[in-house]
Design a protein around this motif. Structure first.
Motif, PDB file in Angstrom:
ATOM      1  N   LEU A 277       3.239  -0.497 -17.169  1.00  0.00           N
ATOM      2  CA  LEU A 277       2.250  -0.657 -18.225  1.00  0.00           C
ATOM      3  C   LEU A 277       2.947  -0.551 -19.573  1.00  0.00           C
ATOM      4  O   LEU A 277       3.830   0.297 -19.749  1.00  0.00           O
ATOM      5  CB  LEU A 277       1.167   0.421 -18.127  1.00  0.00           C
ATOM      6  N   GLU A 278       2.535  -1.391 -20.519  1.00  0.00           N
ATOM      7  CA  GLU A 278       3.177  -1.383 -21.836  1.00  0.00           C
ATOM      8  C   GLU A 278       2.119  -1.554 -22.917  1.00  0.00           C
ATOM      9  O   GLU A 278       1.234  -2.413 -22.812  1.00  0.00           O
ATOM     10  CB  GLU A 278       4.198  -2.511 -21.920  1.00  0.00           C
ATOM     11  N   TRP A 279       2.244  -0.720 -23.961  1.00  0.00           N
ATOM     12  CA  TRP A 279       1.313  -0.782 -25.097  1.00  0.00           C
ATOM     13  C   TRP A 279       2.070  -0.477 -26.373  1.00  0.00           C
ATOM     14  O   TRP A 279       3.011   0.323 -26.387  1.00  0.00           O
ATOM     15  CB  TRP A 279       0.180   0.240 -24.917  1.00  0.00           C
ATOM     16  N   SER A 280       1.638  -1.117 -27.458  1.00  0.00           N
ATOM     17  CA  SER A 280       2.230  -0.861 -28.772  1.00  0.00           C
ATOM     18  C   SER A 280       1.147  -0.940 -29.832  1.00  0.00           C
ATOM     19  O   SER A 280       0.212  -1.751 -29.727  1.00  0.00           O
ATOM     20  CB  SER A 280       3.321  -1.885 -29.080  1.00  0.00           C
ATOM     21  N   ILE A 281       1.260  -0.109 -30.851  1.00  0.00           N
ATOM     22  CA  ILE A 281       0.301  -0.128 -31.955  1.00  0.00           C
ATOM     23  C   ILE A 281       0.297  -1.482 -32.657  1.00  0.00           C
ATOM     24  O   ILE A 281      -0.713  -1.886 -33.239  1.00  0.00           O
ATOM     25  CB  ILE A 281       0.621   1.008 -32.966  1.00  0.00           C
ATOM     26  N   THR A 282       1.397  -2.206 -32.596  1.00  0.00           N
ATOM     27  CA  THR A 282       1.475  -3.506 -33.254  1.00  0.00           C
ATOM     28  C   THR A 282       0.637  -4.567 -32.538  1.00  0.00           C
ATOM     29  O   THR A 282       0.401  -5.643 -33.074  1.00  0.00           O
ATOM     30  CB  THR A 282       2.930  -3.989 -33.360  1.00  0.00           C
ATOM     31  N   ASP A 283       0.205  -4.260 -31.318  1.00  0.00           N
ATOM     32  CA  ASP A 283      -0.644  -5.167 -30.535  1.00  0.00           C
ATOM     33  C   ASP A 283      -1.687  -4.310 -29.815  1.00  0.00           C
ATOM     34  O   ASP A 283      -1.893  -4.433 -28.609  1.00  0.00           O
ATOM     35  CB  ASP A 283       0.219  -5.950 -29.538  1.00  0.00           C
ATOM     36  N   HIS A 284      -2.386  -3.462 -30.572  1.00  0.00           N
ATOM     37  CA  HIS A 284      -3.087  -2.329 -29.975  1.00  0.00           C
ATOM     38  C   HIS A 284      -4.344  -2.681 -29.198  1.00  0.00           C
ATOM     39  O   HIS A 284      -4.864  -1.847 -28.464  1.00  0.00           O
ATOM     40  CB  HIS A 284      -3.428  -1.287 -31.053  1.00  0.00           C
ATOM     41  N   ASN A 285      -4.841  -3.912 -29.326  1.00  0.00           N
ATOM     42  CA  ASN A 285      -6.018  -4.293 -28.550  1.00  0.00           C
ATOM     43  C   ASN A 285      -5.667  -4.841 -27.172  1.00  0.00           C
ATOM     44  O   ASN A 285      -6.566  -5.185 -26.397  1.00  0.00           O
ATOM     45  CB  ASN A 285      -6.840  -5.343 -29.305  1.00  0.00           C
ATOM     46  N   ASN A 286      -4.373  -4.923 -26.866  1.00  0.00           N
ATOM     47  CA  ASN A 286      -3.924  -5.453 -25.583  1.00  0.00           C
ATOM     48  C   ASN A 286      -3.073  -4.433 -24.833  1.00  0.00           C
ATOM     49  O   ASN A 286      -2.274  -3.719 -25.437  1.00  0.00           O
ATOM     50  CB  ASN A 286      -3.096  -6.729 -25.783  1.00  0.00           C
ATOM     51  N   LEU A 287      -3.262  -4.391 -23.520  1.00  0.00           N
ATOM     52  CA  LEU A 287      -2.454  -3.553 -22.637  1.00  0.00           C
ATOM     53  C   LEU A 287      -1.823  -4.472 -21.604  1.00  0.00           C
ATOM     54  O   LEU A 287      -2.526  -5.186 -20.882  1.00  0.00           O
ATOM     55  CB  LEU A 287      -3.319  -2.498 -21.952  1.00  0.00           C
ATOM     56  N   LYS A 288      -0.495  -4.459 -21.495  1.00  0.00           N
ATOM     57  CA  LYS A 288       0.223  -5.332 -20.569  1.00  0.00           C
ATOM     58  C   LYS A 288       0.492  -4.599 -19.251  1.00  0.00           C
ATOM     59  O   LYS A 288       0.920  -3.452 -19.263  1.00  0.00           O
ATOM     60  CB  LYS A 288       1.545  -5.792 -21.198  1.00  0.00           C
ATOM     61  N   TYR A 289       0.251  -5.321 -18.171  1.00  0.00           N
ATOM     62  CA  TYR A 289       0.415  -4.761 -16.828  1.00  0.00           C
ATOM     63  C   TYR A 289       1.298  -5.712 -16.024  1.00  0.00           C
ATOM     64  O   TYR A 289       0.947  -6.875 -15.818  1.00  0.00           O
ATOM     65  CB  TYR A 289      -0.956  -4.595 -16.165  1.00  0.00           C
ATOM     66  N   TYR A 290       2.465  -5.221 -15.621  1.00  0.00           N
ATOM     67  CA  TYR A 290       3.428  -6.022 -14.882  1.00  0.00           C
ATOM     68  C   TYR A 290       3.501  -5.539 -13.431  1.00  0.00           C
ATOM     69  O   TYR A 290       3.579  -4.330 -13.174  1.00  0.00           O
ATOM     70  CB  TYR A 290       4.834  -5.886 -15.490  1.00  0.00           C
ATOM     71  N   ARG A 291       3.504  -6.480 -12.497  1.00  0.00           N
ATOM     72  CA  ARG A 291       3.771  -6.197 -11.095  1.00  0.00           C
ATOM     73  C   ARG A 291       4.858  -7.147 -10.621  1.00  0.00           C
ATOM     74  O   ARG A 291       4.913  -8.315 -11.045  1.00  0.00           O
ATOM     75  CB  ARG A 291       2.513  -6.357 -10.246  1.00  0.00           C
ATOM     76  N   GLY A 292       5.724  -6.670  -9.750  1.00  0.00           N
ATOM     77  CA  GLY A 292       6.860  -7.466  -9.304  1.00  0.00           C
ATOM     78  C   GLY A 292       6.445  -8.812  -8.725  1.00  0.00           C
ATOM     79  O   GLY A 292       5.590  -8.879  -7.841  1.00  0.00           O
ATOM     80  N   GLY A 293       7.053  -9.886  -9.228  1.00  0.00           N
ATOM     81  CA  GLY A 293       6.808 -11.212  -8.694  1.00  0.00           C
ATOM     82  C   GLY A 293       5.490 -11.827  -9.100  1.00  0.00           C
ATOM     83  O   GLY A 293       5.125 -12.901  -8.588  1.00  0.00           O
ATOM     84  N   GLU A 294       4.737 -11.195 -10.006  1.00  0.00           N
ATOM     85  CA  GLU A 294       3.434 -11.715 -10.417  1.00  0.00           C
ATOM     86  C   GLU A 294       3.428 -11.939 -11.932  1.00  0.00           C
ATOM     87  O   GLU A 294       4.156 -11.286 -12.667  1.00  0.00           O
ATOM     88  CB  GLU A 294       2.318 -10.734 -10.059  1.00  0.00           C
ATOM     89  N   PRO A 295       2.596 -12.864 -12.400  1.00  0.00           N
ATOM     90  CA  PRO A 295       2.480 -13.051 -13.852  1.00  0.00           C
ATOM     91  C   PRO A 295       1.945 -11.780 -14.516  1.00  0.00           C
ATOM     92  O   PRO A 295       1.185 -11.023 -13.915  1.00  0.00           O
ATOM     93  CB  PRO A 295       1.468 -14.198 -13.983  1.00  0.00           C
ATOM     94  N   VAL A 296       2.329 -11.566 -15.756  1.00  0.00           N
ATOM     95  CA  VAL A 296       1.835 -10.402 -16.485  1.00  0.00           C
ATOM     96  C   VAL A 296       0.325 -10.510 -16.647  1.00  0.00           C
ATOM     97  O   VAL A 296      -0.222 -11.585 -16.885  1.00  0.00           O
ATOM     98  CB  VAL A 296       2.525 -10.271 -17.859  1.00  0.00           C
ATOM     99  N   ILE A 298      -2.870  -9.165 -18.867  1.00  0.00           N
ATOM    100  CA  ILE A 298      -3.158  -8.565 -20.164  1.00  0.00           C
ATOM    101  C   ILE A 298      -4.616  -8.129 -20.193  1.00  0.00           C
ATOM    102  O   ILE A 298      -5.527  -8.954 -20.071  1.00  0.00           O
ATOM    103  CB  ILE A 298      -2.861  -9.536 -21.320  1.00  0.00           C
ATOM    104  N   TYR A 299      -4.819  -6.820 -20.312  1.00  0.00           N
ATOM    105  CA  TYR A 299      -6.161  -6.268 -20.458  1.00  0.00           C
ATOM    106  C   TYR A 299      -6.481  -6.217 -21.948  1.00  0.00           C
ATOM    107  O   TYR A 299      -5.707  -5.685 -22.739  1.00  0.00           O
ATOM    108  CB  TYR A 299      -6.229  -4.857 -19.861  1.00  0.00           C
ATOM    109  N   ARG A 300      -7.637  -6.760 -22.311  1.00  0.00           N
ATOM    110  CA  ARG A 300      -8.013  -6.833 -23.709  1.00  0.00           C
ATOM    111  C   ARG A 300      -9.185  -5.895 -23.992  1.00  0.00           C
ATOM    112  O   ARG A 300     -10.026  -5.646 -23.134  1.00  0.00           O
ATOM    113  CB  ARG A 300      -8.394  -8.264 -24.084  1.00  0.00           C
ATOM    114  N   LEU A 301      -9.218  -5.404 -25.218  1.00  0.00           N
ATOM    115  CA  LEU A 301     -10.296  -4.519 -25.633  1.00  0.00           C
ATOM    116  C   LEU A 301     -11.576  -5.312 -25.847  1.00  0.00           C
ATOM    117  O   LEU A 301     -11.558  -6.399 -26.408  1.00  0.00           O
ATOM    118  CB  LEU A 301      -9.910  -3.812 -26.934  1.00  0.00           C
ATOM    119  N   GLY A 302     -12.684  -4.749 -25.435  1.00  0.00           N
ATOM    120  CA  GLY A 302     -13.977  -5.359 -25.710  1.00  0.00           C
ATOM    121  C   GLY A 302     -15.074  -4.725 -24.901  1.00  0.00           C
ATOM    122  O   GLY A 302     -14.898  -4.445 -23.703  1.00  0.00           O
TER     123      GLY A 302
END
Length: 388
Positions: A277-296, A298-302
């Motif tokens: 899982l990866e998050w940054s204040i510079t892109d704070h409405n999105n949370l990136k979720y990586y699993r091996g061999g699968e496309p990333v 992106i969970y979005r706020l709403g």
């Protein structure tokens, strides 16, 4: 819900103060609390004048009088918000807890681990709700990351990378003629106001709280390098720590106030056996979720997205596509404390994720104390004292 909660504020009233304004706006966002009492400056006359100017119902010359007088009133305050430099956290926090008032305290919790443990005992003895203002944990996507880790989405956590770079102290700002910048800088680099670590205490504790809040882990030992790059500065302005975690994993916790171009660019990466899982204040409405061999993914706020747990949805205020940011995160800290207070009053309050409390504040001080000792010992491994 019942009446508006009544809030008292300590500090935050001077012309060069930064955090008073955002906290006041955060308190008022949901129209469920009001600015009732203020001891906003160190000079008593200026404190009372500042409370009047900022439309507090009652102004006091000092926090001692405020807590004593408010505790006697039928319409006294429900909780105290402390937005002073670090050396003025312990006194009002302990007094408020002993008076049965909830507390929302800026971080780092206090000046040292001894004070932190004493305050922890006072809070446990009184049973009052207590929130520490690790503001970035109150961003909904950071809460989402915590929920996903707890739900096993990344598997067993192997590594946490947490960072918080700034660039505003790359020069000797504490010695400049800019009054606001000088005041904000000067207390942060003064050991009598800030404590044993400058950069580490001010923003390194934010990075470490990502380890605790999101990954659910804590450091057991650390190896640290604290550097002071600006000549004449008494405290560190760069902070680098390697930590062993209580599950056998590792963490890197880095913070800097001399990284030119960085503007509070904090974030984290949680690396597990099944994903990252990866998050940054510079892109704070999105949370990136990586699993091996699968496309990333992106969970979005709403508020319309159905993947948010019910413990997070009460904190979301706007539809998807609209940004929520710093003031909303501060409002979430205050709402978390508010809901705990309302529950103690016997009112209905939504089920919600609890944001960092007194134990997290104590853990932050234990982390800083160990990092400072390690830095003084040329980066030797130092055990981090456990928190009860």
């Amino acid at each position: 819900m019942g009446r508006k909660l009544r809030v008292g504020m300590v500090g935050g009233g001077g012309p060069a103060n930064f955090f008073g304004g955002p906290h006041r706006r955060g308190i008022l966002i949901d129209n469920s609390a009001e600015l009732t009492a203020g001891a906003l400056r160190s000079n008593p006359e200026e404190a009372i004048a500042s409370a009047k100017e900022l439309h507090f119902t009652r102004g006091y010359g000092d926090w001692q009088t405020m807590i004593a007088e408010e505790s006697k009133r039928d319409d006294g305050i429900d909780y105290v918000t402390i937005v002073t430099p670090n050396d003025a956290h312990f006194g009002p926090a302990e007094a408020a807890a002993k008076a049965g008032m909830g507390v929302l305290c800026e971080k780092p919790l206090v000046m040292n681990l001894d004070e932190a443990r004493r305050l922890h005992q006072a809070v446990k003895a009184s049973g009052v709700p207590f929130v520490v203002a690790y503001t970035y944990t109150a961003f909904p996507m950071v809460m989402m990351a915590r929920a996903m880790v707890a739900d096993g989405k990344v598997g067993e956590v192997r590594k946490v990378e947490a960072w918080y770079p700034q660039g505003w102290l790359a020069i000797n700002r504490e010695g400049t003629a800019d009054a606001a910048g000088q005041k904000q800088a000067s207390w942060r680099v003064d050991p009598t106001k800030s404590g044993a670590s400058g950069c580490g205490g001010d923003i390194g504790t934010h990075a470490y709280e990502f380890v605790r809040f999101v990954a659910g882990l804590t450091a057991t030992k650390v190896q640290a390098r604290l550097k002071t790059f600006v000549p004449g500065r008494a405290l560190d302005d760069d902070f680098t720590v390697l930590a062993e975690l209580n599950n056998g994993g590792i963490a890197t916790i880095t913070a800097s106030q001399v990284t030119i171009g960085a503007q509070n660019d904090n974030g984290f990466r949680i690396v597990g056996t099944q994903g990252t899982l990866e998050w940054s204040i510079t892109d704070h409405n999105n949370l990136k979720y990586y699993r091996g061999g699968e496309p990333v993914q992106i969970y979005r706020l709403g508020g319309m997205y159905t993947y948010f747990p019910s413990t997070i949805t009460p904190f979301i205020r706007v539809p998807e596509g609209h940004p929520e940011g710093f003031h909303e995160a501060l409002a979430n800290l205050h709402r978390c404390l508010e809901w705990q207070i309302r529950a103690k009053l016997g009112e209905d309050a939504p089920e919600h994720m609890h944001l960092p409390g007194i134990a997290d504040g104590v853990a932050g001080m234990a982390f800083i104390e160990a990092a400072v000792k390690s830095g003084q010992q040329d980066g030797a491994w130092v055990d981090v004292e456990p928190v009860e």
